[in-house]
Structure formats: structure tokens, C-alpha cells
Motif scaffolding. Structure first.
Motif, PDB file in Angstrom:
ATOM      1  N   UNK A 173      -3.121   7.200   6.070  1.00 44.64           N
ATOM      2  CA  UNK A 173      -3.883   5.987   5.768  1.00 44.64           C
ATOM      3  C   UNK A 173      -3.419   4.879   6.703  1.00 44.64           C
ATOM      4  N   UNK A 174      -4.147   3.770   6.689  1.00 43.08           N
ATOM      5  CA  UNK A 174      -3.736   2.621   7.486  1.00 43.08           C
ATOM      6  C   UNK A 174      -2.423   2.057   6.958  1.00 43.08           C
ATOM      7  N   UNK A 175      -1.723   1.338   7.831  1.00 42.14           N
ATOM      8  CA  UNK A 175      -0.552   0.578   7.387  1.00 42.14           C
ATOM      9  C   UNK A 175      -1.045  -0.795   6.942  1.00 42.14           C
ATOM     10  N   UNK A 176      -0.606  -1.226   5.781  1.00 44.40           N
ATOM     11  CA  UNK A 176      -1.024  -2.526   5.244  1.00 44.40           C
ATOM     12  C   UNK A 176       0.127  -3.518   5.319  1.00 44.40           C
ATOM     13  N   UNK A 177      -0.093  -4.619   6.030  1.00 46.85           N
ATOM     14  CA  UNK A 177       0.902  -5.682   6.137  1.00 46.85           C
ATOM     15  C   UNK A 177       0.364  -6.964   5.517  1.00 46.85           C
ATOM     16  N   UNK A 178       1.160  -7.563   4.647  1.00 46.24           N
ATOM     17  CA  UNK A 178       0.854  -8.902   4.157  1.00 46.24           C
ATOM     18  C   UNK A 178       1.773  -9.873   4.889  1.00 46.24           C
ATOM     19  N   UNK A 179       1.179 -10.871   5.540  1.00 48.71           N
ATOM     20  CA  UNK A 179       1.954 -11.899   6.241  1.00 48.71           C
ATOM     21  C   UNK A 179       1.895 -13.182   5.410  1.00 48.71           C
ATOM     22  N   UNK A 180       3.042 -13.587   4.890  1.00 50.87           N
ATOM     23  CA  UNK A 180       3.111 -14.727   3.966  1.00 50.87           C
ATOM     24  C   UNK A 180       3.523 -15.971   4.745  1.00 50.87           C
ATOM     25  N   UNK A 181       2.661 -16.978   4.759  1.00 51.07           N
ATOM     26  CA  UNK A 181       2.907 -18.186   5.545  1.00 51.07           C
ATOM     27  C   UNK A 181       4.086 -18.960   4.948  1.00 51.07           C
ATOM     28  N   UNK A 232       0.794  -1.226   0.000  1.00 49.54           N
ATOM     29  CA  UNK A 232       0.000   0.000   0.000  1.00 49.54           C
ATOM     30  C   UNK A 232       0.824   1.273   0.000  1.00 49.54           C
ATOM     31  N   UNK A 233       0.165   2.366   0.416  1.00 46.81           N
ATOM     32  CA  UNK A 233       0.768   3.686   0.342  1.00 46.81           C
ATOM     33  C   UNK A 233       2.030   3.853   1.153  1.00 46.81           C
ATOM     34  N   UNK A 234       2.158   3.121   2.266  1.00 44.89           N
ATOM     35  CA  UNK A 234       3.360   3.242   3.087  1.00 44.89           C
ATOM     36  C   UNK A 234       4.570   2.684   2.338  1.00 44.89           C
ATOM     37  N   UNK A 235       4.426   1.492   1.752  1.00 37.33           N
ATOM     38  CA  UNK A 235       5.536   0.885   1.000  1.00 37.33           C
ATOM     39  C   UNK A 235       5.869   1.705  -0.246  1.00 37.33           C
ATOM     40  N   UNK A 236       4.848   2.309  -0.860  1.00 35.89           N
ATOM     41  CA  UNK A 236       5.060   3.144  -2.048  1.00 35.89           C
ATOM     42  C   UNK A 236       5.704   4.478  -1.699  1.00 35.89           C
ATOM     43  N   UNK A 237       5.562   4.900  -0.437  1.00 33.45           N
ATOM     44  CA  UNK A 237       6.046   6.208  -0.032  1.00 33.45           C
ATOM     45  C   UNK A 237       5.081   7.327  -0.367  1.00 33.45           C
ATOM     46  N   UNK A 238       3.859   6.969  -0.770  1.00 37.11           N
ATOM     47  CA  UNK A 238       2.892   7.965  -1.237  1.00 37.11           C
ATOM     48  C   UNK A 238       1.919   8.416  -0.154  1.00 37.11           C
ATOM     49  N   UNK A 239       2.055   7.903   1.067  1.00 39.65           N
ATOM     50  CA  UNK A 239       1.136   8.263   2.150  1.00 39.65           C
ATOM     51  C   UNK A 239       1.908   8.721   3.369  1.00 39.65           C
TER      52      UNK A 239
END
Length: 467
Positions: free
Chosen positions: A66-74, A54-61
């Protein structure tokens, strides 16, 4: 320069001062990459690998924007529609991807073997056996079975689950967490890169790199499907981030403008108007129309107009193809007829207003006015606000470094206050935002009480500044 070019240059300068300049964008990108590295290193024995999206990883927020979006990969779970390639791997849980009878972008996951140790119980409890004795994993059940301890964050409490997300909040900041599986699909199933010109904006080599980036199976089905409880969405989050990071600074600013317009103008009309849709809009526009013209600050308004026109045409046709999987229509079943008409109407008005379209976004309008009327004051405030956000990034790094499994909330709080970098940075922020007098000396024993007593005003002021 024409009046339009001059206004575009002014707009670009305003966005720099709003916290969207190249330096701040890179600072956010680098910080969230580092936070993921630290988190994964500290939790190397955990069941998942974390990846910020999301925007945090893109540096655009900005931090509170906005919320922080985390993907947790099993770990040790693999999904593939060519599972035979993974037969030699013994310590894994293997699913076959079946997408012949599912909507584009969705699939069912058929269990072939369960030898992986990560989230073994949660996966087993989410299996559904059909009349043939075949086992499929239910996306809804899996989301329900995820335990909060799997992705623990001190100071945060669980919120009501929404779709595939298991959100948490500390009362001031929300984190959306999605647990997913690695998904390996052959390149031709993605329509990438075979259906795109060798001369597109991201370059032939980059497109080959993208085709090698793994996808992810996310636990959410298509709302219009009878079997949605068994369906999983195939996500190309990492590849999409790769592409966004490949945009030029002017193109990235247009993407940010689209997100701002969506939040202030479109979302109040239709809640389905999201940043993700705007991401696909900017990727399509850059893919179809890219030239050196698009990469100049003086042409930002033209690129924005092109993007809004593209979105309007998509709404007229009720079709916005997913950039990574064009057969998936992102508007399908999302926008009602009444909402569609209102969205088309307001986008048409924006286009007919010419360069004044940008004034539909109040934040941008205020920033441009400030540059013209109080340039030195606005410049100083911009630098002050960026410095505050950079210091918050330092605090985040300290928190991530000290957030280790097995540490209680009380121990964690003490570790933070004992950390010199965290302590001095926190006191500096409190001084900068007016909650601590510069002449006041605070002993280490007094810091904890100071932080507690100013917590509400601290977050209120920072949120107003960085949202």
C-alpha cells in the motif's frame, strides 16, 4: 480441536508465512517509528513534524502493499474550542474550533491570532473573511497553497492532489502526505472514555491515556456540506494507532484479513470500501465482544465471521459509527443504493459459506494450499521474502539518515553510494533477487551504473514479492 479450530490455526500459520507474523509486524512498526525520528531530527528547523500513519505504522502492510501515509503536523499552530487556555502562548498561531453547525467530525477554524512563523504565508493566503470581519481558514485553499518544498523528498515527484493529500511518487512507490494542525478538544467532546465500560478490551488506564492524545485538524470538508471549503475534518489518527497496536496478534490478523478481503472483494464493487472502514469495524468488534476467546489463534475464523457480520449489519442500516467519534457516520453519502445491495449480497454469501469464507481472498487460499502441499519450500520462501523486506528497511533507514535539507538530488545519490551499510545491503538484495551473480565483484565506481541498469527489474521483482 474441532475442524473449525484446526482451520483457524492453519489460517494463522499461513498469515505468518505471508509476512504478517508478530516478528515482521514489530519490525515494520519499529522501523517506521525510527524513520520518523530521523526525519524530524534532520528537519528540526522545518515547519512540520512528520508522523507515519496507516498500514505501515501499524505494521500490517508489506513494503509495496500500500502507499506510505505521512501526516505532517505544522509547528506552533494550535486549534482548540477552549482557546483561552492558550492565550498565554505568544509565538503561536491560534484557531478556535467551531463545530456547533458542522457535521459530526468536522469543524470550522476561526483565526484568533497569527504569531507562529511556520507556514505563515500559506496560512495567510488561505484565510477567508466573512461579513463580520471574522477570518476563517479555507481547507481547500490551504491544500492548494502547500509548497512542495515544505515536505521535500529527493527522487519523488508531485502527483495530482486528492482531497487533503499531496501525493508524491518515484514511479514505484507512492507516498500520501497530509499537512495538519494540532487540535486540542476536551475529553467529553469525543465521547471518550465516558460512554464505554471500564472493562473494555484496551483497559481503563489505556482509555485515559487515549483521552490525552491530541487530535488533528485535516484540510478536507464534508462532501455533502455547502460550506465544505471552510470545513476541516477532526482526525484521531494517533489514538486510533494506539488502539490498533493494543490488539492481540489474532485480533490484528483478523484486521489484516478484513483489509485483504476489502482490497480483493469489496473495493471492486465500491471504491469507498477502505482500510479505514475496516479499522473501525475491528475496533468496534473488539470493544463489544472482547474476551480471552478472541485472543486465540484457533478462533480467528469466528472473530472474522463476527466482523463480517458487523459490517453487513452496518451496511443494512447504512450506519458505521466512527469509533473515536460515534456521532460521525462513516457511510453517510458514501455508498450508493445499488452498491449497497451488491456489498450486502456478497457479505451474506461469505457468511453462509462458513469457514470457506476465507477462500474469497486468493492470496490466503494460495498460502494455505502451499502450507499443505509444499511446506518446506513455502517455509524457505517465506523466510527469504521476510529477509528481503528487512534489508529494504535497512535501506530506508540509510536514506532517511542521509536525507537532509539543502542536499541536491545528485549529492544525495552520491552520499548513498558512499555509505557502507547502504552499499553492501543494496548489493546483497541485488544478489538475492538474481540481478547480480554471487561470484561477481563490483567496484565502488561500478555500483552506480549497476543500480541504474537494473532499476526496472529491481522494483518489478520486489513489488511482486512484497505487494
Amino acid at each position: 480441536m474441532t475442524k473449525r479450530s484446526t482451520l483457524s490455526a492453519l489460517l494463522s500459520n499461513a498469515m505468518d508465512k505471508m509476512g504478517y507474523g508478530a516478528a515482521m509486524v514489530k519490525c515494520r512498526q519499529g522501523t517506521y517509528r525510527e524513520l520518523d525520528k530521523i526525519s524530524n531530527r534532520n528537519n528540526k528547523d522545518g515547519p512540520c513534524t512528520r508522523f507515519t500513519t496507516g498500514g505501515k505504522a501499524e505494521g500490517t502492510a508489506r513494503y509495496f502493499e500500500s502507499d506510505i501515509d505521512h501526516m505532517h503536523i505544522v509547528k506552533h499552530v494550535i486549534c482548540s474550542n477552549e482557546p483561552e487556555h492558550f492565550d498565554g502562548s505568544s509565538q503561536i498561531t491560534l484557531f478556535k474550533v467551531e463545530n456547533e453547525e458542522t457535521p459530526p467530525g468536522y469543524a470550522k477554524l476561526k483565526l484568533l491570532k497569527q504569531n507562529g512563523n511556520c507556514l505563515k504565508e500559506e496560512i495567510a493566503d488561505s484565510l477567508f473573511e466573512n461579513s463580520k470581519g471574522e477570518k476563517y481558514i479555507s481547507s481547500i485553499k490551504f491544500t492548494e497553497n502547500i509548497k512542495e518544498t515544505t515536505i521535500w523528498l529527493p527522487g519523488f515527484t508531485a502527483q495530482a492532489k486528492s482531497g487533503p493529500s499531496s501525493p508524491v511518487s518515484n514511479g514505484y512507490l507512492s507516498i500520501d502526505r497530509v499537512v495538519s494542525f494540532n487540535c486540542f478538544l476536551p475529553t467529553d467532546s469525543r465521547n471518550w472514555p465516558s460512554q464505554r465500560s471500564e472493562h473494555t478490551w484496551c483497559g481503563f488506564k489505556n482509555r485515559l491515556d487515549i483521552s490525552e492524545i491530541e487530535a488533528h485538524a485535516v484540510p478536507v470538508g464534508n462532501n455533502l456540506s455547502a460550506d465544505k471549503y471552510l470545513e476541516w475534518r477532526v482526525s484521531y489518527t494517533k489514538a486510533e494507532l494506539f488502539l490498533i497496536l493494543s490488539l492481540s496478534q489474532p485480533e490484528l490478523k483478523v484486521y489484516i484479513l478484513l483489509k485483504l478481503i476489502t482490497r480483493t472483494v469489496l473495493k471492486p464493487i465500491c471504491n469507498e470500501m477502505t482500510s479505514y472502514l475496516m479499522k473501525n469495524v475491528i475496533l468496534w468488534v473488539c470493544d463489544r465482544h472482547h474476551s480471552p476467546y478472541f485472543s486465540r489463534n484457533e478462533n480467528i475464523l469466528d472473530v472474522l465471521q463476527c466482523s463480517i457480520n458487523f459490517l453487513r449489519n452496518c451496511l443494512l442500516a447504512n450506519v458505521l459509527p466512527n469509533f473515536m467519534l460515534p456521532s460521525r457516520n462513516l457511510l453517510r453519502g458514501r455508498v450508493g443504493l445499488h452498491e449497497n445491495k451488491k456489498l450486502i449480497h456478497i457479505l451474506s454469501n461469505m457468511l453462509s459459506s462458513g469457514p470457506a469464507m476465507i477462500f474469497y481472498c486468493s492470496k490466503v487460499k494460495i498460502a494455505m494450499h502451499a502450507i499443505l502441499t509444499i511446506p518446506k519450500i513455502f517455509e524457505a520462501y517465506s523466510e527469504f521474502r521476510d529477509d528481503i523486506e528487512k534489508m529494504i528497511m535497512v535501506l530506508c533507514t540509510c536514506r532517511a539518515r542521509l536525507r537532509t535539507p539543502g542536499v541536491s538530488q545528485e549529492q544525495y545519490d552520491k552520499l548513498l553510494l558512499q555509505d557502507r551499510i547502504y552499499r553492501t545491503t543494496k548489493l546483497k538484495i541485488l544478489t538475492q533477487i538474481g540481478l547480480l551473480s554471487p561470484s561477481t565483484e563490483v567496484s565502488q565506481d561500478e555500483i552506480e551504473e549497476l543500480i541504474k541498469s537494473t532499476k526496472g527489474k529491481y522494483y518489478e521483482r520486489l513489488s511482486r514479492m512484497l505487494s
